[in-house]
Design an enzyme around this catalytic site. Structure first.
Site, PDB file in Angstrom:
ATOM      1  N   TRP A 158       0.820  -1.217   0.000  1.00 17.52           N
ATOM      2  CA  TRP A 158       0.000   0.000   0.000  1.00 17.52           C
ATOM      3  C   TRP A 158       0.854   1.267   0.000  1.00 17.52           C
ATOM      4  O   TRP A 158       0.410   2.334  -0.350  1.00 17.52           O
ATOM      5  CB  TRP A 158      -0.954   0.010   1.196  1.00 17.52           C
ATOM      6  N   HIS A 175      12.063   6.667  -1.426  1.00 17.64           N
ATOM      7  CA  HIS A 175      12.872   7.775  -0.901  1.00 17.64           C
ATOM      8  C   HIS A 175      14.214   7.763  -1.633  1.00 17.64           C
ATOM      9  O   HIS A 175      14.467   6.853  -2.440  1.00 17.64           O
ATOM     10  CB  HIS A 175      13.060   7.681   0.624  1.00 17.64           C
ATOM     11  N   ARG A 201       5.393   7.302  -3.829  1.00 20.47           N
ATOM     12  CA  ARG A 201       4.704   6.525  -2.793  1.00 20.47           C
ATOM     13  C   ARG A 201       3.248   6.323  -3.183  1.00 20.47           C
ATOM     14  O   ARG A 201       2.633   7.228  -3.758  1.00 20.47           O
ATOM     15  CB  ARG A 201       4.772   7.244  -1.441  1.00 20.47           C
ATOM     16  N   GLN A 215      13.132  14.498  -3.202  1.00 21.52           N
ATOM     17  CA  GLN A 215      13.884  14.570  -1.944  1.00 21.52           C
ATOM     18  C   GLN A 215      15.332  14.924  -2.234  1.00 21.52           C
ATOM     19  O   GLN A 215      15.807  14.797  -3.364  1.00 21.52           O
ATOM     20  CB  GLN A 215      13.867  13.211  -1.223  1.00 21.52           C
ATOM     21  N   VAL A 258      18.986   4.763  10.790  1.00 19.85           N
ATOM     22  CA  VAL A 258      19.823   5.680  11.573  1.00 19.85           C
ATOM     23  C   VAL A 258      19.655   5.379  13.059  1.00 19.85           C
ATOM     24  O   VAL A 258      18.618   4.893  13.498  1.00 19.85           O
ATOM     25  CB  VAL A 258      19.474   7.170  11.316  1.00 19.85           C
ATOM     26  N   ALA A 312      23.319  10.910   8.041  1.00 20.01           N
ATOM     27  CA  ALA A 312      22.508  10.961   6.818  1.00 20.01           C
ATOM     28  C   ALA A 312      21.283  11.820   7.105  1.00 20.01           C
ATOM     29  O   ALA A 312      20.858  11.943   8.254  1.00 20.01           O
ATOM     30  CB  ALA A 312      22.083   9.561   6.389  1.00 20.01           C
TER      31      ALA A 312
HETATM   32  C1  FA5 Z   1      12.362   9.558   4.577  1.00 22.18           C
HETATM   33  O1  FA5 Z   1      11.964   9.405   3.445  1.00 22.18           O
HETATM   34  C2  FA5 Z   1      13.764   9.182   4.993  1.00 22.18           C
HETATM   35  N1  FA5 Z   1      14.390   8.474   3.906  1.00 22.18           N
HETATM   36  C3  FA5 Z   1      14.538  10.440   5.369  1.00 22.18           C
HETATM   37  C4  FA5 Z   1      15.826  10.141   6.044  1.00 22.18           C
HETATM   38  C5  FA5 Z   1      17.002  10.077   5.318  1.00 22.18           C
HETATM   39  C6  FA5 Z   1      15.873   9.923   7.433  1.00 22.18           C
HETATM   40  C7  FA5 Z   1      18.212   9.801   5.932  1.00 22.18           C
HETATM   41  C8  FA5 Z   1      17.066   9.660   8.050  1.00 22.18           C
HETATM   42  C9  FA5 Z   1      18.216   9.594   7.303  1.00 22.18           C
HETATM   43  P1  FA5 Z   1      10.197  10.757   5.344  1.00 22.18           P
HETATM   44  O2  FA5 Z   1       9.254   9.712   4.922  1.00 22.18           O
HETATM   45  O3  FA5 Z   1       9.876  11.499   6.610  1.00 22.18           O
HETATM   46  O4  FA5 Z   1      11.649  10.191   5.507  1.00 22.18           O
HETATM   47  O5  FA5 Z   1      10.350  11.830   4.169  1.00 22.18           O
HETATM   48  C10 FA5 Z   1      11.294  12.866   4.221  1.00 22.18           C
HETATM   49  C11 FA5 Z   1      10.678  14.161   3.686  1.00 22.18           C
HETATM   50  O6  FA5 Z   1      10.154  13.945   2.378  1.00 22.18           O
HETATM   51  C12 FA5 Z   1       9.493  14.662   4.519  1.00 22.18           C
HETATM   52  O7  FA5 Z   1       9.924  15.435   5.595  1.00 22.18           O
HETATM   53  C13 FA5 Z   1       8.749  15.477   3.503  1.00 22.18           C
HETATM   54  O8  FA5 Z   1       9.322  16.774   3.392  1.00 22.18           O
HETATM   55  C14 FA5 Z   1       9.005  14.735   2.201  1.00 22.18           C
HETATM   56  N2  FA5 Z   1       7.850  13.896   1.867  1.00 22.18           N
HETATM   57  C15 FA5 Z   1       7.552  12.663   2.334  1.00 22.18           C
HETATM   58  N3  FA5 Z   1       6.429  12.190   1.788  1.00 22.18           N
HETATM   59  C16 FA5 Z   1       5.992  13.134   0.932  1.00 22.18           C
HETATM   60  C17 FA5 Z   1       4.865  13.254   0.046  1.00 22.18           C
HETATM   61  N4  FA5 Z   1       3.975  12.272  -0.097  1.00 22.18           N
HETATM   62  N5  FA5 Z   1       4.713  14.388  -0.685  1.00 22.18           N
HETATM   63  C18 FA5 Z   1       5.628  15.377  -0.579  1.00 22.18           C
HETATM   64  N6  FA5 Z   1       6.702  15.336   0.231  1.00 22.18           N
HETATM   65  C19 FA5 Z   1       6.894  14.230   0.979  1.00 22.18           C
END
Ligand code: FA5
Length: 347
Positions: A158, A175, A201, A215, A258, A312
């Site tokens: 999902w 990511h 996603r 990202q 991490v 990271a």
């Molecule tokens: C991550 O994706 C981790 N890979 C980040 C990370 C990297 C943590 C390295 C530690 C070390 P997260 O799911 O929170 O984390 O996404 C990171 C950022 O991507 C969020 O803070 C947000 O700014 C952005 N993001 C996530 N999902 C979405 C979405 N559906 N639409 C737009 N921006 C998004």
């Protein structure tokens, strides 16, 4: 005498009609009426045989002279009209070379591309190289090597867009973190890279969630890297993006790759941290997740976790632009509305 008189009246009538004709089709009709196969002058010439013999030579000469005269008059009039017609058309088509030209539409870089360039520059000054990775990933890089076990909810169908359902786990990366392992596998420490790019996603869209977004991943691995380095780098980033007064906040968070893990935020530049509409009265704007690279991740790519450590981070590029430029809906970035995109032109 009769013959001369009737030729004289034909001549007068013909010349009067020719002068009155004022367009080319009328001139052509005139030519047929007098000089054509059934025209008056032609018929007159054909009828010469019915004249008395002594009248024929004079009548023939007079009729031929009239034919030549009318043909010349026709040609002169036709040319005059054609020239006038051409002039009229040219005047209609005239181009005013003094009018200012129409400005061509010039495209500009998308705000996300601009932000990626800006981030790459900021990080280049701190010694980070910008690298790019594949958007179609294997489960191994997207999950396994990031210490995300197969029963972790993020691996659930999902959340993830599966590319291959035949058994092999091929996904659109969720990511930019898979580039951590890819980069480390390709090089020995020290490592200092940032990785901008798309992530996907299987997610319901709303004002802050897109199913495709960007990202920027950051990774630094070396001997004696500490959390203080992470904090220094992210504080410098916040200051470069949002102004020299900015402070950053770390709070505990969990990411399997991490340890310890944090989410990091910058104090709101609009209200100075007091609380406003942009920061939703919290005084802080969330930038992303970060932490110290998990020993299992280092070990997974063959780095010795006893010798090397690293940090990271991953941040959402659209969300950064939203915070800085006051965009209130993430869907605007891929919405193809030029009115939105043009606001960033030349910014
Ligand atoms: C991550 O994706 C981790 N890979 C980040 C990370 C990297 C943590 C390295 C530690 C070390 P997260 O799911 O929170 O984390 O996404 C990171 C950022 O991507 C969020 O803070 C947000 O700014 C952005 N993001 C996530 N999902 C979405 C979405 N559906 N639409 C737009 N921006 C998004």
């Amino acid at each position: 005498m009769v013959v001369q008189e009737s030729l004289g009246s034909i001549r007068e009538r013909a010349l009067a009609e020719l002068n009155a004709a004022d367009d080319l089709p009328e001139i052509e009709r005139w030519e047929r009426a007098y000089l054509g196969a059934r025209g008056e002058v032609t018929l007159f010439l054909r009828s010469l045989g019915s004249l008395p013999t002594e009248e024929r030579p004079a009548a023939g000469r007079a009729a031929n002279a009239l034919k030549v005269e009318l043909a010349a008059a026709h040609e002169g009039r036709r040319r005059g009209l054609a020239a006038a017609d051409l002039e009229r058309r040219l005047a209609g088509d005239a181009v005013d070379v003094t009018l200012p030209g129409r400005a061509p539409l010039v495209g500009t870089a998308h705000p996300v591309s601009r932000m990626i360039d800006e981030l790459s520059e900021i990080f280049a000054l701190m010694g980070f190289q910008t690298v790019f990775g594949p958007e179609v990933e294997t489960g191994r890089y997207n999950f396994d090597l990031l210490n995300i076990p197969s029963d972790h909810p993020a691996r659930d169908v999902w959340d993830t867009i599966q590319v291959e359902t035949s058994g092999a786990e091929i996904v659109l990366r969720t990511h930019t973190s898979p580039m951590q392992a890819r980069t480390m596998e390709a090089t020995e420490p020290p490592v200092r890279v940032v990785v901008p790019g798309r992530a996907y996603r299987y997610e319901a869209q709303d004002a802050s969630h897109e199913w495709m977004f960007h990202q920027l991943e950051g990774l630094a691995v070396d001997e004696r890297i500490t959390m203080a380095d992470l904090k220094g780098v992210l504080r410098e980033l916040a200051r470069q993006l949002f102004g020299p007064e900015r402070r950053i906040r770390f709070r505990c968070d969990f990411f399997p790759f991490v340890e310890p893990g944090v989410d990091f935020a910058v104090d709101c530049a609009i209200c100075g941290g007091k609380g406003c509409r942009v920061c939703k009265q919290t005084g802080w704007l969330e930038m992303g997740g970060a932490g110290m690279v998990h020993p299992k991740v280092l070990g997974g790519v063959g780095y010795d976790p006893a010798r090397y450590s690293g940090f990271a981070f991953g941040l959402g590029i659209e969300r950064l632009i939203m915070m800085r430029d006051g965009v209130d809906d993430v869907r605007a970035f891929a919405g193809n509305d030029l009115r939105f995109l043009r606001q960033f032109a030349g910014a």
